[in-house]
Design a protein around this motif. Structure first.
Motif, short mmCIF file in Angstrom:
data_model
loop_
_atom_site.label_atom_id
_atom_site.label_comp_id
_atom_site.label_asym_id
_atom_site.label_seq_id
_atom_site.Cartn_x
_atom_site.Cartn_y
_atom_site.Cartn_z
N TYR A 212 0.87 -1.18 0.00
CA TYR A 212 0.00 0.00 0.00
C TYR A 212 0.90 1.23 0.00
N PRO A 213 0.96 1.96 -1.11
CA PRO A 213 1.99 3.00 -1.28
C PRO A 213 2.01 4.08 -0.21
N ILE A 214 0.86 4.58 0.25
CA ILE A 214 0.88 5.66 1.23
C ILE A 214 1.44 5.16 2.57
N VAL A 215 1.12 3.92 2.92
CA VAL A 215 1.67 3.33 4.15
C VAL A 215 3.18 3.14 4.01
N VAL B 210 4.29 9.91 -2.31
CA VAL B 210 4.63 8.52 -2.61
C VAL B 210 5.82 8.45 -3.55
N ARG B 211 5.85 9.28 -4.57
CA ARG B 211 6.96 9.23 -5.52
C ARG B 211 8.29 9.55 -4.85
N ARG B 212 8.27 10.41 -3.83
CA ARG B 212 9.51 10.74 -3.14
C ARG B 212 10.03 9.56 -2.36
N TRP B 213 9.15 8.87 -1.64
CA TRP B 213 9.60 7.83 -0.71
C TRP B 213 9.49 6.41 -1.26
N VAL B 214 8.73 6.24 -2.33
CA VAL B 214 8.63 4.92 -2.98
C VAL B 214 8.99 5.13 -4.45
N PRO B 215 10.26 5.41 -4.73
CA PRO B 215 10.65 5.81 -6.08
C PRO B 215 10.41 4.74 -7.14
N GLU B 216 10.30 3.47 -6.73
CA GLU B 216 10.06 2.42 -7.72
C GLU B 216 8.69 2.56 -8.39
N LEU B 217 7.81 3.38 -7.79
CA LEU B 217 6.49 3.62 -8.39
C LEU B 217 6.40 4.98 -9.08
N ALA B 218 7.51 5.70 -9.17
CA ALA B 218 7.48 7.10 -9.58
C ALA B 218 6.90 7.33 -10.97
N LEU C 255 4.46 5.67 -12.42
CA LEU C 255 3.03 5.37 -12.56
C LEU C 255 2.23 6.67 -12.69
N PRO C 256 1.14 6.66 -13.46
CA PRO C 256 0.30 7.86 -13.54
C PRO C 256 -0.42 8.10 -12.22
N ASP C 257 -0.91 9.33 -12.04
CA ASP C 257 -1.57 9.71 -10.79
C ASP C 257 -2.71 8.75 -10.43
N LYS C 258 -3.48 8.32 -11.41
CA LYS C 258 -4.66 7.51 -11.14
C LYS C 258 -4.30 6.12 -10.60
N LEU C 259 -3.03 5.71 -10.76
CA LEU C 259 -2.62 4.38 -10.33
C LEU C 259 -1.59 4.41 -9.20
N ILE C 260 -1.09 5.59 -8.84
CA ILE C 260 0.02 5.66 -7.90
C ILE C 260 -0.34 5.09 -6.54
N HIS C 261 -1.61 5.17 -6.15
CA HIS C 261 -2.04 4.63 -4.85
C HIS C 261 -2.68 3.24 -4.97
N ARG C 262 -2.74 2.70 -6.20
CA ARG C 262 -3.33 1.37 -6.43
C ARG C 262 -2.60 0.65 -7.56
N PRO C 263 -1.30 0.42 -7.43
CA PRO C 263 -0.54 -0.17 -8.55
C PRO C 263 -1.04 -1.53 -8.97
N TRP C 264 -1.70 -2.28 -8.09
CA TRP C 264 -2.21 -3.61 -8.43
C TRP C 264 -3.36 -3.55 -9.43
N MET C 265 -3.91 -2.35 -9.65
CA MET C 265 -4.99 -2.20 -10.61
C MET C 265 -4.48 -1.80 -11.99
N ALA C 266 -3.18 -1.61 -12.11
CA ALA C 266 -2.59 -1.27 -13.42
C ALA C 266 -2.58 -2.49 -14.33
N THR D 286 9.69 -5.85 -7.96
CA THR D 286 10.26 -4.54 -7.66
C THR D 286 9.43 -3.78 -6.63
N TYR D 287 8.17 -4.14 -6.50
CA TYR D 287 7.30 -3.58 -5.47
C TYR D 287 6.29 -4.65 -5.09
N PRO D 288 6.03 -4.84 -3.79
CA PRO D 288 5.18 -5.97 -3.39
C PRO D 288 3.72 -5.79 -3.74
N SER D 289 3.05 -6.89 -3.96
CA SER D 289 1.59 -6.88 -4.02
C SER D 289 1.06 -6.64 -2.61
#
Length: 481
Positions: free
Chosen positions: A328-331, A420-428, A430-441, A456-459
């Motif tokens: 969960y990216p924000i966490v 999120v992009r600052r602290w979880v750079p592996e998701l940087a 991703l578009p805004d609509k997916l940055i908090h829900r990468p599993w939906m990409a 590279t980033y956990p489910s």
């Protein structure tokens, strides 16, 4: 004429020169002043500092040493139980009076009382002063002489007391005390070496009284406008960042209070933001007053029914949370910010804490202990009180059925994913609509962003809907018991 015997000023969680009532009183005696800091992790019930706070303490003591040197004083460092250490020093120097500021916490009060009794038997006077709070716990009590357990009436009562005493200026000079042998600061091993994990702390902070004052001035000049809204946005510089300075006493609550009130009087349009800012100082007071009545706040929930709550033991999930690998990216952003900088944005603290307690059903005390070790602002009142608030077992607690959705919290308070992009750079990427829900990409979207989900980033380690239902079921059992 015989020289005056020296007086002793015992520094505690008040590592500053200004608005220091005990230091002010000691300086006005005109006697030689011995300035002492005791590193005490051995007195009964005194909670040892966590790793991040130990690092901060080392920097703060160096800053205090430099400040004292500028006015003719010096800081003596000794370690051991405070009562024995101070008694030995008094005998060694024939000190006439010991000055110190009160700390309204049971362990600290017990140590101070023991010192007063021991020195009284030696005909040495102890003088203590309020210096840690806006108002002492005795000033805000219920009819049955208990502290208040709901913040809003507490805050009203605190405001009704009026402004606290104006802060004291620093002494212009000190009469130097005798030269004494003390501990080298390095001998206390407060700073990590192998490995040195404090690089992020050094990058993020400047401990000391002067940086604390500069930070307050800058915040009230440029950051207070919009505070009511910006304080909830981790993607903005919307908070004061004063908490670690306040924790170690490099700045006093009275200094913050009066500086903020001055701004509100000078710029009435900022009054609402100032009031909200001061209410956060009021929350610190509230937690400290709770701790006055409940010294085991870090171990015992204030609502007894939660003692039978069906917490889960899940070391793998706990470790994933601690490392910012929950999926969960924000966490994860919050937990990584914490590890790097020793703080976490307040809104994200609530989300991350709620995730541990409610999504994972891991005992709030596990989270409290982790924060105690990793926060530079780990406060004996705020830390456990805030964890209990999130868990639903504390004073003025959030209802247990209020379960933060980490995805929606990210959407609302980090809408463009900047935090999120600052602290979880592996998701940087991703578009805004997916940055908090990468599993939906889609696989194509993940590939375009360079994300290999599960590698590279956990489910997600837990499904939000299922975790919420599990938490509500557990709460129902407690409520019906």
């Amino acid at each position: 004429m015989a020289p005056k015997p020296p007086v002793l000023i015992w520094f505690r969680d008040d590592l500053r020169l200004s608005d220091h009532p005990a230091l002010d009183a000691a300086a006005t005696t005109g006697a030689p002043v011995i300035c002492l800091y005791v590193f005490d992790e051995k007195s009964p019930a005194v909670r040892p500092l966590g790793g991040a706070a130990r690092w901060w303490l080392a920097q703060s003591l160096r800053a205090l040493q430099a400040s004292l040197a500028r006015i003719g004083g010096s800081l003596l460092l000794r370690s051991g139980p405070a009562t024995g250490t101070i008694t030995e020093l008094v005998r060694e120097t024939r000190t006439s009076t010991v000055f110190f500021n009160d700390i309204a916490q049971v362990p600290h009060r017990a140590v101070a009382d023991e010192i007063a009794r021991t020195l009284g038997a030696l005909d040495v006077r102890c003088r203590s002063f309020p210096g840690d709070l806006v108002a002492p716990p005795s000033a805000i009590r219920s009819k049955d002489d208990h502290g208040l357990r709901v913040f809003t009436p507490f805050w009203r009562r605190l405001q009704a007391l009026g402004d606290p005493q104006r802060p004291l200026p620093p002494p212009r000079s000190l009469a130097p005390g005798p030269h004494l042998a003390g501990d080298p600061l390095e001998s206390w091993q407060l700073e990590p070496s192998h490995p040195d994990w404090a690089g992020g702390l050094r990058e993020s902070w400047r401990p000391g009284e002067a940086p604390a004052q500069a930070r307050l001035k800058a915040f009230l000049a440029d950051g207070i406008a919009g505070y009511c809204d910006d304080r909830d946005r981790p993607d903005r510089e919307g908070t004061s960042r004063l908490s670690p300075h306040l924790r170690i006493g490099e700045i006093s609550p009275r200094q913050i209070w009066h500086a903020a009130r001055f701004v509100a009087a000078d710029q009435p349009g900022l009054a609402h933001d100032v009031d909200k800012f001061l209410s956060e100082l009021g929350w610190r007071e509230f937690c400290r007053h709770l701790l006055f009545d409940v010294p085991d706040l870090a171990e015992r929930g204030l609502q007894p029914r939660f003692e039978d709550f069906p917490w889960r033991r899940d070391d793998k999930a706990l470790q994933a949370w601690q490392r910012g690998q929950t999926g969960y990216p924000i966490v994860d952003a919050g937990m990584r910010e914490l590890w790097h900088s020793g703080v976490m944005h307040n809104r994200v603290r609530m989300v991350a804490a709620s995730f541990l307690v409610k999504h994972l059903l891991i005992d709030w005390r596990e989270g409290e202990r982790w924060f105690w070790d990793t926060l530079v602002d780990a406060d004996a009142g705020n830390n456990p009180a805030n964890w209990q608030w999130v868990a639903g077992c504390g004073a003025d607690a959030a209802p247990y059925f209020r379960i933060f959705n980490p995805v929606l919290q990210g959407d609302k308070f980090d809408p463009h994913g900047t935090y999120v992009r600052r602290w979880v750079p592996e998701l940087a990427r991703l578009p805004d609509k997916l940055i908090h829900r990468p599993w939906m990409a889609t696989p194509l979207e993940l590939a375009a962003a360079g994300v290999d989900l599960g590698k590279t980033y956990p489910s997600p380690i837990v499904d939000h809907k299922g975790a919420r239902e599990r938490a509500l079921a557990a709460y129902a059992k407690v409520r019906s018991a």
